[in-house]
Design a protein around this motif. Structure first.
Motif, mmCIF file in Angstrom:
data_model
loop_
_atom_site.group_PDB
_atom_site.id
_atom_site.type_symbol
_atom_site.label_atom_id
_atom_site.label_comp_id
_atom_site.label_asym_id
_atom_site.label_seq_id
_atom_site.Cartn_x
_atom_site.Cartn_y
_atom_site.Cartn_z
ATOM 1 N N ILE A 143 0.777 -1.304 0.001
ATOM 2 C CA ILE A 143 -0.231 0.009 -0.036
ATOM 3 C C ILE A 143 0.852 1.173 -0.076
ATOM 4 N N LEU A 144 1.694 1.367 1.050
ATOM 5 C CA LEU A 144 2.512 2.490 0.931
ATOM 6 C C LEU A 144 3.350 2.584 -0.214
ATOM 7 N N ASN A 145 3.974 1.387 -0.645
ATOM 8 C CA ASN A 145 4.979 1.439 -1.936
ATOM 9 C C ASN A 145 4.009 2.299 -3.221
ATOM 10 N N ASN A 146 2.782 1.566 -3.034
ATOM 11 C CA ASN A 146 1.931 1.832 -4.284
ATOM 12 C C ASN A 146 1.546 3.392 -4.284
ATOM 13 N N PHE A 147 1.252 3.994 -3.346
ATOM 14 C CA PHE A 147 0.822 5.412 -3.293
ATOM 15 C C PHE A 147 2.077 6.289 -3.453
ATOM 16 N N ILE A 148 3.148 5.861 -2.880
ATOM 17 C CA ILE A 148 4.685 6.475 -3.205
ATOM 18 C C ILE A 148 4.683 6.479 -4.839
ATOM 19 N N PHE A 149 4.723 5.497 -5.457
ATOM 20 C CA PHE A 149 4.914 5.226 -6.806
ATOM 21 C C PHE A 149 3.815 5.951 -7.556
ATOM 22 N N ARG A 150 2.701 5.853 -7.087
ATOM 23 C CA ARG A 150 1.856 6.843 -7.857
ATOM 24 C C ARG A 150 1.838 8.258 -7.946
ATOM 25 N N LEU A 151 2.346 8.647 -6.701
ATOM 26 C CA LEU A 151 2.758 10.100 -6.406
ATOM 27 C C LEU A 151 3.932 10.402 -7.293
ATOM 28 N N ILE A 152 4.779 9.757 -7.342
ATOM 29 C CA ILE A 152 5.980 9.924 -8.244
ATOM 30 C C ILE A 152 5.516 9.988 -9.363
ATOM 31 N N ASN A 153 4.617 9.106 -10.220
ATOM 32 C CA ASN A 153 4.374 9.116 -11.679
ATOM 33 C C ASN A 153 3.495 10.207 -11.803
ATOM 34 N N ILE A 154 2.659 10.831 -10.847
ATOM 35 C CA ILE A 154 1.962 12.075 -11.146
ATOM 36 C C ILE A 154 2.839 13.201 -11.422
ATOM 37 N N TYR A 155 4.039 13.398 -10.685
ATOM 38 C CA TYR A 155 4.961 14.629 -10.821
ATOM 39 C C TYR A 155 6.031 14.364 -11.515
ATOM 40 N N TYR A 156 6.033 13.056 -12.137
ATOM 41 C CA TYR A 156 7.123 12.493 -12.986
ATOM 42 C C TYR A 156 7.521 13.385 -14.209
ATOM 43 N N GLU A 157 6.638 13.849 -15.031
ATOM 44 C CA GLU A 157 6.718 14.733 -16.155
ATOM 45 C C GLU A 157 7.303 16.154 -15.766
ATOM 46 N N LYS A 158 6.915 16.729 -14.730
ATOM 47 C CA LYS A 158 7.172 18.066 -14.184
ATOM 48 C C LYS A 158 8.673 18.202 -13.735
ATOM 49 N N THR A 159 8.779 16.794 -13.072
ATOM 50 C CA THR A 159 10.373 16.645 -12.534
ATOM 51 C C THR A 159 11.227 16.728 -13.719
ATOM 52 N N LEU A 160 10.915 15.784 -14.610
ATOM 53 C CA LEU A 160 11.849 15.335 -15.774
ATOM 54 C C LEU A 160 11.972 16.464 -16.474
ATOM 55 N N ASP A 161 11.119 17.594 -16.780
ATOM 56 C CA ASP A 161 11.100 18.743 -17.315
ATOM 57 C C ASP A 161 12.237 19.502 -16.990
ATOM 58 N N LEU A 217 16.997 8.034 -16.040
ATOM 59 C CA LEU A 217 17.563 7.085 -15.187
ATOM 60 C C LEU A 217 17.915 7.874 -13.936
ATOM 61 N N TYR A 218 18.450 9.160 -14.100
ATOM 62 C CA TYR A 218 19.027 9.786 -12.872
ATOM 63 C C TYR A 218 17.597 9.744 -12.054
ATOM 64 N N LEU A 219 16.605 10.273 -12.514
ATOM 65 C CA LEU A 219 14.901 10.478 -11.502
ATOM 66 C C LEU A 219 14.637 9.151 -11.097
ATOM 67 N N ILE A 220 14.937 8.172 -11.726
ATOM 68 C CA ILE A 220 14.580 6.728 -11.119
ATOM 69 C C ILE A 220 15.639 6.457 -10.073
ATOM 70 N N TYR A 221 16.683 6.436 -10.236
ATOM 71 C CA TYR A 221 17.841 6.331 -9.129
ATOM 72 C C TYR A 221 17.500 7.309 -8.163
ATOM 73 N N ILE A 222 17.312 8.513 -8.123
ATOM 74 C CA ILE A 222 17.001 9.301 -7.147
ATOM 75 C C ILE A 222 15.783 9.366 -6.269
ATOM 76 N N THR A 223 14.499 8.884 -7.162
ATOM 77 C CA THR A 223 13.254 8.556 -6.343
ATOM 78 C C THR A 223 13.263 7.506 -5.589
ATOM 79 N N SER A 224 13.980 6.485 -6.375
ATOM 80 C CA SER A 224 13.836 5.137 -5.613
ATOM 81 C C SER A 224 14.820 5.044 -4.284
ATOM 82 N N GLY A 225 15.843 5.722 -4.444
ATOM 83 C CA GLY A 225 16.630 5.883 -2.952
ATOM 84 C C GLY A 225 16.050 6.745 -2.049
ATOM 85 N N ALA A 226 15.375 7.814 -2.260
ATOM 86 C CA ALA A 226 14.484 8.415 -1.541
ATOM 87 C C ALA A 226 13.470 7.829 -0.757
ATOM 88 N N LYS A 227 12.660 7.203 -1.879
ATOM 89 C CA LYS A 227 11.607 6.355 -1.298
ATOM 90 C C LYS A 227 12.072 5.169 -0.286
#
Length: 191
Positions: free
Chosen positions: A112-130, A145-155
């Motif tokens: 559950i916690l993983n899912n909603f953190i993952f969903r949150l990241i996906n919602i803001y993904y494009e803005k952050t990538l831009d 790849l950088y964004l995946i690395y950082i968000t996975s580590g922080a999560k």
């Protein structure tokens, strides 16, 4: 009288959600029954069905509520501040989660916690990538790849802190994660 019924309804829903979160620590989600929930919450079957159709409905509501709460938080913090103030961002998330740490600790026993953190990241993904691409000479694949690395580590750092596997105050966790993010920012920041 309607106000008392409203408070009663909120109380019942909260009892049900807490019961499901507790039961997640004891057994797989697919094996949790309505009987388990009503026994744990100490409510009647009718009270359960007045609010939810089944156990997965409770889990869906928990995910949706937590996602909304975290999205509201990120919107208030400002998505543009995530990259420039990662320490403050992580600290505030940890403070938010520490308000009911046992509840969130129970939720880490499932996805559950993983899912909603993952969903949150996906919602803001494009803005952050831009934002990363605007500050970088990197191509989209490198930035991704950088964004995946950082968000996975922080999560994972936050989840391990919630579970008690990493010790520290919200400020200490935020500061450490922030330092690590800032170290890697030189990878994509223009000179």
């Amino acid at each position: 009288m309607p106000k008392a019924e409203y408070r009663s309804s909120i109380r019942s829903k909260n009892l049900i959600k807490k019961a499901v979160a507790k039961l997640i620590r004891e057994k797989e989600i697919s094996k949790i029954t309505v009987s388990d929930v009503i026994r744990e919450a100490d409510i009647s079957r009718g009270t359960f069905y007045a609010h939810f159709a089944d156990v997965s409905g409770v889990i869906d509501q928990i995910e949706s509520e937590e996602l909304k709460n975290l999205m509201d938080f990120v919107d208030h913090f400002g998505v543009e501040n995530i990259g420039s103030k990662p320490d403050v961002f992580v600290k505030i998330i940890c403070e938010y989660l520490s308000k009911d740490i046992e509840y969130y600790r129970m939720l880490t026993q499932s996805n559950i916690l993983n899912n909603f953190i993952f969903r949150l990241i996906n919602i803001y993904y494009e803005k952050t990538l831009d934002m990363i691409l605007a500050k970088s000479s990197s191509n989209k694949d490198e930035a991704n790849l950088y964004l995946i690395y950082i968000t996975s580590g922080a999560k994972e750092a936050i989840l391990n802190w919630i579970r008690g596997e990493v010790k520290g105050t919200p400020e200490e966790i935020g500061s450490t994660v922030g330092k690590l993010v800032k170290l890697t920012q030189q990878y994509y920041t223009k000179d």
